[in-house]
Design a protein around this motif. Structure first.
Motif, PDB file in Angstrom:
ATOM      1  N   THR A 139       0.841  -1.199   0.000  1.00  0.00           N
ATOM      2  CA  THR A 139       0.000   0.000   0.000  1.00  0.00           C
ATOM      3  C   THR A 139       0.878   1.251   0.000  1.00  0.00           C
ATOM      4  OG1 THR A 139      -1.572  -1.287   1.303  1.00  0.00           O
ATOM      5  CG2 THR A 139      -1.954   1.085   1.180  1.00  0.00           C
ATOM      6  N   SER A 141       0.320   3.926  -2.552  1.00  0.00           N
ATOM      7  CA  SER A 141      -0.289   4.983  -3.367  1.00  0.00           C
ATOM      8  C   SER A 141      -1.800   4.940  -3.151  1.00  0.00           C
ATOM      9  CB  SER A 141       0.002   4.722  -4.842  1.00  0.00           C
ATOM     10  OG  SER A 141      -0.602   3.493  -5.229  1.00  0.00           O
ATOM     11  N   ALA A 142      -2.495   5.972  -3.632  1.00  0.00           N
ATOM     12  CA  ALA A 142      -3.959   5.980  -3.514  1.00  0.00           C
ATOM     13  C   ALA A 142      -4.552   4.769  -4.233  1.00  0.00           C
ATOM     14  CB  ALA A 142      -4.523   7.275  -4.097  1.00  0.00           C
ATOM     15  N   GLU A 143      -3.942   4.391  -5.360  1.00  0.00           N
ATOM     16  CA  GLU A 143      -4.486   3.277  -6.160  1.00  0.00           C
ATOM     17  C   GLU A 143      -4.349   1.946  -5.428  1.00  0.00           C
ATOM     18  OE1 GLU A 143      -2.241   5.552  -7.402  1.00  0.00           O
ATOM     19  OE2 GLU A 143      -3.807   6.719  -8.405  1.00  0.00           O
ATOM     20  N   THR A 144      -3.184   1.711  -4.849  1.00  0.00           N
ATOM     21  CA  THR A 144      -2.993   0.438  -4.140  1.00  0.00           C
ATOM     22  C   THR A 144      -3.805   0.424  -2.836  1.00  0.00           C
ATOM     23  OG1 THR A 144      -0.913   1.347  -3.298  1.00  0.00           O
ATOM     24  CG2 THR A 144      -0.764  -0.211  -5.114  1.00  0.00           C
ATOM     25  N   GLU A 146      -6.758   1.729  -2.537  1.00  0.00           N
ATOM     26  CA  GLU A 146      -8.101   1.388  -2.995  1.00  0.00           C
ATOM     27  C   GLU A 146      -8.295  -0.133  -3.021  1.00  0.00           C
ATOM     28  OE1 GLU A 146     -10.138   3.985  -3.507  1.00  0.00           O
ATOM     29  OE2 GLU A 146     -11.722   2.441  -3.645  1.00  0.00           O
ATOM     30  N   LEU A 147      -7.270  -0.849  -3.484  1.00  0.00           N
ATOM     31  CA  LEU A 147      -7.344  -2.319  -3.540  1.00  0.00           C
ATOM     32  C   LEU A 147      -7.455  -2.908  -2.140  1.00  0.00           C
ATOM     33  CD1 LEU A 147      -4.546  -2.993  -6.207  1.00  0.00           C
ATOM     34  CD2 LEU A 147      -7.040  -2.984  -6.561  1.00  0.00           C
ATOM     35  N   LYS A 150     -10.965  -2.373  -0.797  1.00  0.00           N
ATOM     36  CA  LYS A 150     -11.889  -3.302  -1.458  1.00  0.00           C
ATOM     37  C   LYS A 150     -11.765  -4.697  -0.819  1.00  0.00           C
ATOM     38  CE  LYS A 150     -12.647  -2.424  -6.013  1.00  0.00           C
ATOM     39  NZ  LYS A 150     -12.119  -2.456  -7.407  1.00  0.00           N
ATOM     40  N   ALA A 183      -6.298   9.792   0.822  1.00  0.00           N
ATOM     41  CA  ALA A 183      -7.213   8.654   0.702  1.00  0.00           C
ATOM     42  C   ALA A 183      -7.560   8.052   2.066  1.00  0.00           C
ATOM     43  CB  ALA A 183      -6.606   7.592  -0.205  1.00  0.00           C
TER      44      ALA A 183
END
Ligand SMILES: *[C@@H]1O[C@H](CO)[C@@H](O)[C@H](O)[C@H]1NC(C)=O
Ligand SMILES: *[C@@H]1O[C@H](CO)[C@@H](O)[C@H](O)[C@H]1NC(C)=O
Ligand SMILES: [Zn+2]
Length: 503
Positions: A139, A141-144, A146-147, A150, A183
Motif C-alpha cells: 500500500t 499509493s492511492a491506487e494500491t 483502494e485495492l 476493497k 485517501a
C-alpha cells in the motif's frame, strides 16, 4: 360450554404466542447478524470495570453503539432493562493493535481479513491497524490503497484502519504521497533495512526526513522498522558454510542489537525536526517492535527528554520468550529484530513498567507453514514473523502478573496509547461518548493452547505460543455495542468498520 371453549381458545393461543414471542425476542440475535445480542440499548455490570480514573464496580450503559453512561454501583431501575451481569470478570476497553499484517489482498493464503479479524475478536481486540506490506501489492499509493479497502470491505469482524508505506518511490513525490494520505491512511510506515518484500524497498534518513515534512501537514505519525544492517551481515554470508543454520544462536548473531542502535542513532538526526517549532512539528515518529532494551532504548529516552515527538512499542513475544529457551530448529520463533536473551527480556519489562516503552503491539506476521517450518529448521531461510494475534491479552497478563502489572497499565499499553498514536479519539477507553468497544475476560481462568483449542487464524500450527498454558480468558467482545464474540462463538456477519483518517 362448547361455545365458550371455542371463544377462549383463540385468545389463549394468541396470549401464549405473544408470550413466547416476547421471551424469544429478548434473546434473538440482532436482525442484521452483526451481534449475538438482540438489544442496542443495554447495561454491562461488573465489579471490575477499568475506567480512565480507576477500577470501579458499576455499570456501563450502551446505546446505539456508544457508551452513554459509566456509573459506580449499579442498581436495576426496572425489569425491562437489558442487563448483562459479568460479576467479578474484568471489563476493559477493546484492545487496539497498531501493528498487524493481515496479508490481504494478494497473500490471503497467509492470513486474510476474515480469519485475522475473527481471531482478533476472539482475543479481545476491537481495532487493528493493518500494515502496508506483506499484502500484494504493497500500500504505497492511492491506487494500491483502494485495492486494500476493497479487500477489507464487508470482510472484517472488528474495526480496521491502515498505515500506508513510505518508500523511495513516493518519499520525494508529494503528489503520490499526499494522494495516499488524502485517501485516508492513518500514517506511514518505513523500513531502514530490507523488508523481505520486493515491492517494499527500504528508506534512508533522507526519505524519512522528507516523509516527516509531509506528515507534519497531516499531523499523522511515521512508524519505522529501526534496524540497519552492518558489515557483520557480509561476514555471516561469507561464512555461510561454517555456521549451523538450525541453531537459534546463529540467527541471533546475524541480527545483533547494534543494528537497532545504529538505526535509532540515524533516526535521531531527523527526529529533532518534530520538536515544537521544528520544520516537521506536528509529525510524530514511532519506533515499532523494539527488542534491544539497552543502548537503543537509552537513545529513545534521551530523544524524548530533548522534546522530540517520539514513541516506542515492543511486542508480546519479546516479553514472553527468551533466546535461551528457543530450541534449535524451532523457526516458529524467528522474527526481526530477534528475541534476545533473558536479561534483555527483564529490562524490557522494567522499561515497560517505568513507562519508557509506551505501548504494546502483536506484530502478528504469519505466513504459510511451507515458508515458516519446512526448511528443516533453517533459521536463515524460514520466514521471519510470529503469529500471535488471538493471544496477546492472555500473554501480557500471564507473563505480566509476575511483575505486578496493574489493570490500568494493561489498558494504557493496549488501548489508550495505541488509540492515541493512530489518532482514534473515540477508541481506547471506557468513557461517555466513546465507541462501546469492550472486552470481558476472566483473569483466573487458565487454558492450554493445544490442538483442541479453537484458534481462528489461518495457520494455528505456526504460532510460537502453541503448547503454552496461559491465564486470562476472553469471554465476550463488544464492537460498537455489537456482541461480536462470546464463548467461542462469533456473530455471523462481518460488521467491522473501515477506519479512514479525516482530512
Ligand atoms: C509522482 O507520482 C505520480 C503518480 O501519483 C506519477 O504520475 C508521477 O510521474 C510521479 N512523479 C515523478 C517525478 O516520479
Ligand atoms: C538537529 O537538526 C539540525 C538541523 O535541523 C541538525 O543540524 C542537528 O545536527 C540535529 N541535531 C541532532 C542532535 O541530531
Ligand atoms: Zn511488522
Amino acid at each position: 360450554m362448547d361455545d365458550l371453549k371455542w371463544r377462549v381458545l383463540p385468545v389463549l393461543v394468541l396470549l401464549l404466542s405473544s408470550l413466547m414471542f416476547y421471551l424469544m425476542g429478548s434473546q434473538k440475535p440482532s436482525e442484521n447478524g452483526c451481534s449475538l445480542l438482540g438489544d442496542s440499548h443495554f447495561w454491562i455490570v461488573s465489579n471490575n470495570i477499568v475506567t480512565p480514573k480507576r477500577v470501579i464496580s458499576g455499570s456501563v450503559e450502551i446505546k446505539g453503539g456508544i457508551i452513554v453512561s459509566v456509573l459506580e454501583g449499579y442498581k436495576a431501575r426496572n425489569k425491562n432493562q437489558k442487563v448483562i451481569d459479568y460479576g467479578d470478570s474484568i471489563v476493559i476497553p477493546g484492545l487496539v493493535d497498531v501493528h498487524v499484517h493481515l496479508d490481504d489482498p494478494g497473500r490471503e493464503e497467509w492470513e486474510g481479513f476474515p480469519s485475522g479479524t475473527r481471531a482478533a475478536a476472539a482475543g479481545g481486540l476491537t481495532t487493528l491497524i493493518d500494515m502496508p506490506l506483506n499484502s500484494h501489492p504493497s500500500t504505497v499509493s492511492a491506487e494500491t490503497f483502494e485495492l486494500k479497502l476493497k479487500a477489507a470491505s464487508k470482510r472484517i469482524f472488528v474495526d480496521v484502519g491502515f498505515w500506508g508505506g513510505l518508500v523511495p518511490e513516493n518519499a520525494f513525490n508529494s503528489s503520490m504521497l499526499e494522494g495516499l494520505l488524502n485517501a485516508g491512511v492513518l500514517g506511514l510506515k518505513s523500513f531502514m533495512c530490507p523488508s523481505g518484500i520486493n515491492d517494499f524497498p527500504m528508506t534512508t534518513a533522507n526519505h524519512i526526513k522528507e516523509g516527516l515534512l509531509t506528515l507534519a501537514k497531516y499531523k499523522r505519525p511515521l512508524l519505522v522498522h529501526a534496524e540497519i544492517q552492518s558489515e557483520d551481515k557480509d561476514l555471516l554470508d561469507a561464512n555461510h558454510d561454517k555456521v549451523d543454520p538450525r541453531s537459534y544462536s546463529t540467527y541471533l548473531k546475524s541480527r545483533p542489537s547494534s543494528w537497532e542502535e545504529a538505526a535509532i542513532k540515524e533516526l535521531l538526526t531527523v527526529t529533532n525536526n518534530t520538536r515544537i517549532g521544528g520544520p516537521a512539528a506536528g509529525a510524530h515518529l514511532h519506533v515499532v517492535h523494539l527488542s534491544d532494551a539497552s543502548s537503543s532504548l537509552d537513545l529513545i529516552k534521551k530523544a524524548k527528554s530533548n522534546g522530540d515527538s517520539i514513541s516506542v512499542e515492543t511486542c508480546t513475544h519479546y516479553l514472553a520468550f527468551s533466546a535461551e529457551e528457543i530450541q534449535d530448529g524451532d523457526t516458529r520463533f524467528k522474527c526481526a529484530p530477534p528475541i534476545r536473551d533473558a536479561a534483555n527480556r527483564e529490562s524490557l519489562w522494567e522499561a515497560l513498567m517505568n513507562g519508557d516503552i509506551d505501548m504494546l503491539s502483536s506484530d502478528h506476521s504469519p505466513t504459510v507453514p511451507e515458508l515458516k517450518l519446512l526448511h528443516e529448521g533453517n533459521f536463515l531461510k524460514a520466514w521471519g514473523g510470529i503469529s500471535s494475534l488471538q493471544f496477546v491479552l492472555p500473554v501480557t497478563w500471564t507473563y505480566g502478573r509476575k511483575y505486578g502489572v496493574a489493570l490500568e497499565q494493561l489498558v494504557s499499553w493496549w488501548s489508550e496509547t495505541p488509540a492515541k498514536l493512530a489518532g482514534l479519539d473515540l477508541k481506547g477507553s471506557i468513557a461517555v461518548g466513546k465507541h462501546a468497544d469492550l472486552v470481558v475476560w476472566d483473569p483466573e481462568k487458565e487454558f492450554d493452547l493445544d490442538e483442541d483449542y479453537p484458534v481462528h487464524t489461518k495457520h494455528p500450527s505456526i504460532s510460537a505460543y502453541m503448547g503454552s498454558r496461559l491465564s486470562g480468558k476472553v469471554m465476550a467482545t463488544f464492537l460498537r455495542g455489537n456482541l461480536v464474540y462470546e464463548d467461542g462463538k462469533h456473530a455471523p456477519v462481518a460488521c467491522g468498520n473501515l477506519i479512514l483518517a479525516e482530512i
